[in-house]
Motif scaffolding. Structure first.
Motif, PDB file in Angstrom:
ATOM      1  N   PHE A 122      28.481  42.405  48.826  1.00 36.48           N
ATOM      2  CA  PHE A 122      28.575  43.311  47.683  1.00 36.48           C
ATOM      3  C   PHE A 122      29.985  43.902  47.611  1.00 36.48           C
ATOM      4  O   PHE A 122      30.456  44.536  48.561  1.00 36.48           O
ATOM      5  N   LEU A 123      30.647  43.673  46.477  1.00 40.18           N
ATOM      6  CA  LEU A 123      31.991  44.187  46.251  1.00 40.18           C
ATOM      7  C   LEU A 123      32.007  45.020  44.973  1.00 40.18           C
ATOM      8  O   LEU A 123      31.113  44.920  44.131  1.00 40.18           O
ATOM      9  N   THR A 124      33.043  45.835  44.836  1.00 34.65           N
ATOM     10  CA  THR A 124      33.190  46.650  43.633  1.00 34.65           C
ATOM     11  C   THR A 124      34.661  46.964  43.414  1.00 34.65           C
ATOM     12  O   THR A 124      35.478  46.856  44.343  1.00 34.65           O
ATOM     13  N   ASN A 125      35.023  47.329  42.199  1.00 33.50           N
ATOM     14  CA  ASN A 125      36.405  47.682  41.878  1.00 33.50           C
ATOM     15  C   ASN A 125      36.611  49.173  42.115  1.00 33.50           C
ATOM     16  O   ASN A 125      36.572  49.987  41.188  1.00 33.50           O
ATOM     17  N   ALA A 126      36.817  49.528  43.384  1.00 31.36           N
ATOM     18  CA  ALA A 126      36.994  50.933  43.758  1.00 31.36           C
ATOM     19  C   ALA A 126      38.161  51.114  44.718  1.00 31.36           C
ATOM     20  O   ALA A 126      38.289  52.148  45.362  1.00 31.36           O
ATOM     21  N   GLY A 127      39.023  50.098  44.800  1.00 31.09           N
ATOM     22  CA  GLY A 127      40.170  50.166  45.695  1.00 31.09           C
ATOM     23  C   GLY A 127      41.372  50.819  45.040  1.00 31.09           C
ATOM     24  O   GLY A 127      41.250  51.590  44.080  1.00 31.09           O
ATOM     25  N   THR A 128      42.558  50.490  45.547  1.00 27.33           N
ATOM     26  CA  THR A 128      43.806  51.057  45.039  1.00 27.33           C
ATOM     27  C   THR A 128      43.953  50.794  43.546  1.00 27.33           C
ATOM     28  O   THR A 128      43.743  49.672  43.078  1.00 27.33           O
ATOM     29  N   ASP A 129      44.310  51.836  42.800  1.00 31.63           N
ATOM     30  CA  ASP A 129      44.454  51.705  41.351  1.00 31.63           C
ATOM     31  C   ASP A 129      45.854  51.224  41.007  1.00 31.63           C
ATOM     32  O   ASP A 129      46.835  51.585  41.653  1.00 31.63           O
ATOM     33  N   SER A 130      45.929  50.391  39.991  1.00 32.37           N
ATOM     34  CA  SER A 130      47.198  49.861  39.509  1.00 32.37           C
ATOM     35  C   SER A 130      47.263  50.035  38.005  1.00 32.37           C
ATOM     36  O   SER A 130      46.271  49.775  37.312  1.00 32.37           O
ATOM     37  N   PRO A 131      48.409  50.466  37.461  1.00 36.58           N
ATOM     38  CA  PRO A 131      48.512  50.632  36.009  1.00 36.58           C
ATOM     39  C   PRO A 131      48.379  49.325  35.241  1.00 36.58           C
ATOM     40  O   PRO A 131      48.078  49.339  34.047  1.00 36.58           O
ATOM     41  N   VAL A 132      48.580  48.199  35.913  1.00 32.62           N
ATOM     42  CA  VAL A 132      48.502  46.892  35.257  1.00 32.62           C
ATOM     43  C   VAL A 132      47.233  46.138  35.644  1.00 32.62           C
ATOM     44  O   VAL A 132      46.559  45.548  34.797  1.00 32.62           O
ATOM     45  N   LEU A 133      46.868  46.180  36.917  1.00 28.19           N
ATOM     46  CA  LEU A 133      45.742  45.392  37.417  1.00 28.19           C
ATOM     47  C   LEU A 133      44.423  46.154  37.430  1.00 28.19           C
ATOM     48  O   LEU A 133      43.361  45.545  37.551  1.00 28.19           O
ATOM     49  N   GLY A 134      44.470  47.470  37.327  1.00 23.79           N
ATOM     50  CA  GLY A 134      43.260  48.264  37.479  1.00 23.79           C
ATOM     51  C   GLY A 134      42.940  48.464  38.947  1.00 23.79           C
ATOM     52  O   GLY A 134      43.777  48.236  39.827  1.00 23.79           O
ATOM     53  N   LYS A 135      41.723  48.873  39.249  1.00 25.82           N
ATOM     54  CA  LYS A 135      41.338  49.135  40.632  1.00 25.82           C
ATOM     55  C   LYS A 135      41.059  47.836  41.381  1.00 25.82           C
ATOM     56  O   LYS A 135      40.473  46.903  40.840  1.00 25.82           O
ATOM     57  N   ALA A 136      41.471  47.819  42.643  1.00 28.93           N
ATOM     58  CA  ALA A 136      41.359  46.616  43.457  1.00 28.93           C
ATOM     59  C   ALA A 136      39.929  46.397  43.930  1.00 28.93           C
ATOM     60  O   ALA A 136      39.133  47.333  44.055  1.00 28.93           O
ATOM     61  N   LEU A 137      39.614  45.141  44.206  1.00 33.97           N
ATOM     62  CA  LEU A 137      38.310  44.761  44.731  1.00 33.97           C
ATOM     63  C   LEU A 137      38.186  45.226  46.180  1.00 33.97           C
ATOM     64  O   LEU A 137      39.118  45.085  46.980  1.00 33.97           O
ATOM     65  N   THR A 138      37.032  45.792  46.523  1.00 28.49           N
ATOM     66  CA  THR A 138      36.800  46.278  47.880  1.00 28.49           C
ATOM     67  C   THR A 138      35.318  46.170  48.208  1.00 28.49           C
ATOM     68  O   THR A 138      34.488  45.932  47.323  1.00 28.49           O
ATOM     69  N   PHE A 139      34.982  46.311  49.493  1.00 28.82           N
ATOM     70  CA  PHE A 139      33.573  46.379  49.864  1.00 28.82           C
ATOM     71  C   PHE A 139      32.919  47.553  49.135  1.00 28.82           C
ATOM     72  O   PHE A 139      33.517  48.618  48.973  1.00 28.82           O
ATOM     73  N   ALA A 140      31.675  47.360  48.711  1.00 33.87           N
ATOM     74  CA  ALA A 140      30.926  48.426  48.059  1.00 33.87           C
ATOM     75  C   ALA A 140      30.083  49.173  49.082  1.00 33.87           C
ATOM     76  O   ALA A 140      29.567  48.582  50.031  1.00 33.87           O
ATOM     77  N   THR A 141      29.945  50.472  48.892  1.00 38.30           N
ATOM     78  CA  THR A 141      29.004  51.236  49.702  1.00 38.30           C
ATOM     79  C   THR A 141      27.587  50.882  49.273  1.00 38.30           C
ATOM     80  O   THR A 141      27.375  50.134  48.317  1.00 38.30           O
TER      81      THR A 141
END
Length: 394
Positions: A122-141
């Motif tokens: 399970f992954l989610t877009n809650a990682g480091t935010d980028s003005p161009v890429l958006g939030k990075a993919l990371t493990f989901a809680t």
């Protein structure tokens, strides 16, 4: 419903044979064509305003179900509760043909009640935010939307709210980012996993899509618009919602298929299915959408999924008879997807595209790491090999 609608998707428009209405099964025929997309070649300064991306030479695909025959990730948007998920491969399966079809083997499985998660991440877009890429993919809680430092299993009865999303990948980690490697180039620092590949594949779901209880406001982008969809696995590993089109292969047509999606606020209880590929169209954003829809049940659990057979037929269906067994026979599945009357089924025929693949250009025929078949020993020890290789490549 008085008749089965037939739609021919042609360049630039769809000629509809019936007004949109509710069905239990939505089918697409003649799926797959010769085409290409441009993968991301480099991502520079990913976390800065100066972030920029370049694309590589065209990568070609061909055959039944292409480009969705490549590896895909599975995405969910609320309001939604996921109870079960399963991914299957078959070496050969044709809708309506039990004689030449083979069994379906379950390759990935999630059961919320038992907290089973076999070959599921399970992954989610809650990682480091980028003005161009958006939030990075990371493990989901365990709630599906928070960032975690390690893999977690989605908790039972987790309810996603409007706009909230999570995704499911396999448990096979990617090697180091780079052109020519199995996961291609992806954003640095993310949690990177392979998706689910294979020409002949099936995804099954047990889920709820209740009505959103929060009040609507301008803070919502998709208020009370749940969805379950597939993306080419390269897309979320670079950027799912970039402001620079070069930072994702989506705009070049690497592939998206919406299985169950509410398209707009005026049709909140209509679940549409849509191919976002260039098979006979130029407007990728609108895509090839079936005019018929499946009704969203806001008060009960729904069961169903999507089947991509070996002949280029895609069937989306809902049925309380859906099972999640380790093995599903052709007789069982055909009995399920063929057990709909003509007024419960809607069919869309995709356009035939003639294009010659250049012999000097890289090709993708979506070889599956997951299929059980003669000579494919990778299925049995691929996880071990990739773990060792991943360690050496880091």
């Amino acid at each position: 419903m008085l008749f089965q609608g037939i739609v021919l998707a042609t360049a630039g428009f769809c000629q509809l044979a019936a007004a949109a209405q509710a069905f239990q099964k939505v089918e697409f025929t003649n799926v797959g064509f010769n085409g290409s997309f441009t993968p991301v070649k480099s991502i520079k300064n990913p976390d800065k305003d100066s972030c920029s991306c370049t694309v590589d030479d065209a990568e070609w695909f061909t055959g039944s179900n292409a480009p969705i025959s490549a590896g895909v990730s599975v995405h969910f948007r609320g309001p939604l509760t996921l109870h079960k998920f399963a991914f299957y491969n078959s070496s050969e399966f044709s809708i309506g043909d039990n004689r030449t079809s083979a069994d379906w083997n379950r390759v990935a499985y999630y059961d919320a009640s038992s907290q089973t998660a076999d070959n599921v991440t399970f992954l989610t877009n809650a990682g480091t935010d980028s003005p161009v890429l958006g939030k990075a993919l990371t493990f989901a809680t365990s709630n599906g939307t928070g960032a975690s430092s390690s893999a977690s299993v989605l908790a039972e009865n987790t309810l996603l709210s409007s706009d909230d999303e999570f995704s499911i990948f396999s448990n096979i980690t990617c090697p180091k980012s780079g052109t020519g490697k199995s996961c291609g180039v992806y954003r640095s620092g993310i949690t990177a996993y392979h998706g689910f590949s294979g020409v002949t594949k099936m995804f099954l779901f047990e889920f709820e899509m209740p009505t959103e209880t929060q009040s609507n406001s301008s803070s919502f982008s998709y208020y009370d618009m749940p969805a379950i969809w597939l993306l080419n696995e390269h897309i979320p590993r670079t950027s799912q919602y970039p402001t620079d089109a070069n930072c994702s292969c989506w705009a070049s047509g690497c592939g998206e298929f919406d299985i169950f999606e509410v398209m707009n606020g005026t049709e909140r209880n209509h679940l549409y299915s849509t191919f976002h590929t260039f098979q006979g169209i130029e407007d990728l954003g609108t895509g090839i959408q079936a005019s018929g829809y499946i009704s969203r049940d806001t008060s009960s659990t729904m069961k169903g999924g999507v089947v991509f057979d070996s002949q280029g037929n895609t069937v989306v269906f809902v049925s309380n008879s859906t099972t999640f067994n380790e093995t599903i026979t052709p007789e069982t599945l055909n009995g399920l997807v063929e057990n709909f009357s003509s007024d419960e089924s809607y069919s869309t025929q995709l356009a035939s595209i003639s294009a010659t693949l250049p012999s000097t250009t890289s090709k993708s025929n979506a070889f599956s790491l997951f299929e059980k078949r003669a000579g494919n020993l990778w299925f049995y020890f691929f996880t071990f090999i990739t773990s060792v290789a991943h360690t050496l490549l880091i």
